[in-house]
Write an enzyme that holds these catalytic residues in place. Sequence first.
Site, PDB file in Angstrom:
ATOM      1  N   THR A 116     -16.475  29.887 -14.984  1.00 21.17           N
ATOM      2  CA  THR A 116     -16.736  30.806 -13.870  1.00 21.17           C
ATOM      3  C   THR A 116     -15.925  31.874 -13.530  1.00 21.17           C
ATOM      4  OG1 THR A 116     -15.246  29.518 -12.569  1.00 21.17           O
ATOM      5  CG2 THR A 116     -17.531  29.024 -12.220  1.00 21.17           C
TER       6      THR A 116
ATOM      7  N   ASP B 159      -9.764  31.151 -25.260  1.00 25.80           N
ATOM      8  CA  ASP B 159      -9.574  30.312 -24.103  1.00 25.80           C
ATOM      9  C   ASP B 159      -8.930  29.088 -24.543  1.00 25.80           C
ATOM     10  OD1 ASP B 159      -9.177  29.426 -21.473  1.00 25.80           O
ATOM     11  OD2 ASP B 159     -10.920  30.085 -20.802  1.00 25.80           O
TER      12      ASP B 159
ATOM     13  N   LYS C  23      -3.348  24.564 -16.632  1.00 32.13           N
ATOM     14  CA  LYS C  23      -3.447  23.153 -17.183  1.00 32.13           C
ATOM     15  C   LYS C  23      -2.832  23.192 -18.642  1.00 32.13           C
ATOM     16  CE  LYS C  23      -7.811  24.698 -15.313  1.00 32.13           C
ATOM     17  NZ  LYS C  23      -8.488  25.959 -15.308  1.00 32.13           N
TER      18      LYS C  23
ATOM     19  N   ARG D 136     -20.622  19.476  -8.905  1.00 31.34           N
ATOM     20  CA  ARG D 136     -20.979  20.380  -9.721  1.00 31.34           C
ATOM     21  C   ARG D 136     -22.733  20.574  -9.897  1.00 31.34           C
ATOM     22  NH1 ARG D 136     -16.632  23.716 -12.249  1.00 31.34           N
ATOM     23  NH2 ARG D 136     -16.654  24.338 -10.031  1.00 31.34           N
TER      24      ARG D 136
HETATM   25  C1  LIG Z   1      -8.906  27.123 -15.183  1.00 38.26           C
HETATM   26  C2  LIG Z   1      -9.609  27.625 -16.267  1.00 38.26           C
HETATM   27  C3  LIG Z   1      -9.514  29.258 -16.180  1.00 38.26           C
HETATM   28  C4  LIG Z   1      -8.955  30.083 -15.112  1.00 38.26           C
HETATM   29  O1  LIG Z   1      -7.568  29.912 -15.028  1.00 38.26           O
HETATM   30  P1  LIG Z   1      -6.884  30.003 -13.638  1.00 38.26           P
HETATM   31  O2  LIG Z   1      -5.482  29.604 -14.006  1.00 38.26           O
HETATM   32  O3  LIG Z   1      -7.463  28.744 -12.525  1.00 38.26           O
HETATM   33  O4  LIG Z   1      -6.941  31.264 -12.907  1.00 38.26           O
HETATM   34  C5  LIG Z   1      -9.942  29.878 -17.394  1.00 38.26           C
HETATM   35  N1  LIG Z   1     -10.678  29.168 -18.162  1.00 38.26           N
HETATM   36  C6  LIG Z   1     -10.776  27.759 -18.259  1.00 38.26           C
HETATM   37  C7  LIG Z   1     -11.450  27.319 -19.659  1.00 38.26           C
HETATM   38  C8  LIG Z   1     -10.112  27.316 -17.351  1.00 38.26           C
HETATM   39  O5  LIG Z   1     -10.262  25.600 -17.384  1.00 38.26           O
END
Ligand SMILES: *Cc1c(COP(=O)(O)O)cnc(C)c1O
Length: 481
Positions: free
Chosen positions: A133, A222, A265, A388
């Site tokens: 998102t 990412d 995470k 979701r």
């Molecule tokens: C959570 C997440 C983000 C955004 O990170 P935030 O720390 O919440 O801003 C970007 N990419 C992925 C895959 C994520 O799970």
Amino acid sequence: MNGNISFFGESFPLEMHKVRIVQKLNLEPIEERLSAIKKAGNNTFLLKNENIFLDMLSDSGVNAMSDNQLAAMMQSDDSYAGSKSFTKLENTARRIFGKEFILPAHQGRAAENILARMFVKPGDIVPMNYHFTTTKAHIVINGGSVAELYLKEAMNLNSANPFKGNMDTEALKNLLEKEKGKVPFVRMEAGTNLIGGQPWSLQNLREVKAICAEHDVPLVLDASLLADNLYFIKTREEAEKNKSIEDITMEISDLSDIIYFSARKLGCVRGGLMLTSDTKFLEQMQELVPLFEGFLTYGGMSIREIEAMAVGLDETMDFDMIKHGPEFIEFMVQELVRRKIPVVTPAGGLGCHLNAREFIPHVKQTEYPAGTLAAAVFIAGSVRGMERGTLSEERDKDGNEHLAEVELLRLALPRRVFTMSQIKYAVDRIHWLFENRNLIGGLKWLFEPKILRFFNGKLEANSDWQEKLAAKFRADFGDSL
Ligand SMILES: *Cc1c(COP(=O)(O)O)cnc(C)c1O
């Protein structure tokens, strides 16, 4: 499944840690749960933590930290510039990822803001295995668009494909040829979040990188959900099973020109990081980080979190640490499958995803099956999940509802937070609900915000089904909760 086989043949995952700090939980009677969800407008985002037994809303910023992480926080070196703590984090990240330059951001989406500003011009297209998102929002706000090159299998909710997060490499080749000059970078997302925490294979990443190199387009990773993806490469990809987590991580990093992640995470803290070895990328990032995040040695993060991130990244190289989430999720998914409860398979890395369309086929999509299931699961068990589905979509310009492709209730398992008996409890209450699914009705709006309605919107049941469900629970469970 993976996990441990007992002498008598039962298979279950084992916690490779002990719990030394605890937080008291409340499990309120069903009457209280019913009243709490009504007060929250049937929106799990609006529930209060004190009314929740198992909070499975998200894995973001709520993973358990280790004793060594907490200890590291106590010796942090607070200074605006040149903090020793940041040097520690740089050294750790360099050792693990082999990248020369390490830049901080206050969370994942902040890194996305910086990368989108660096790379994306109006008319640009960013190919990716699947969007997230916040990623998509930053690309779109800079005038670009997203091309999702996922496999058909990614949308199959009950699949045997171990790597539903793979990119369609043929589609990537075609796109890079057709849209020459319009693609600033290709993005791969580890542990693909929005399709259920599904991984890609190392082989797929190699192929994607080869295509990028041929077209001279950088590959951006990412790595927010990298821990889970590492686990799945090691356990599901035959050719990689004898490699260490360190070696797999280094190869992934070597294939990526830029890596960024949400440390909410990866690393189990609250922050973010960007890594590259390329000075031309470094120079652009160096201009933007102080503007949006803060000086280059803290980037909007508290120094304590920086200390804990260094330790957390090192701990992520420990297979015992990263296996906990995926193994517990696999266990929960298998328990649900055994009870014929519709859940997304194969198990991914983030949590369990109940398939609301199949769970309650009698609820129309315009009555929000995933949202109503979220409310029902809370009533049944005081378990908080995240919708979701259609509620998370936006209406079109004419106010028409945009029906989601899938209606899922995500039950996230923050890493190392829940115990086996809590998972068994959640499965039991979901099972009870499944047996009583005919009682579940739909939802309708009380207050519908124009943007991001799922965060603040309020809804009500379209009949007295919630009272009936609570009464059935009371009749079935007697005095117990
Ligand atoms: C959570 C997440 C983000 C955004 O990170 P935030 O720390 O919440 O801003 C970007 N990419 C992925 C895959 C994520 O799970």
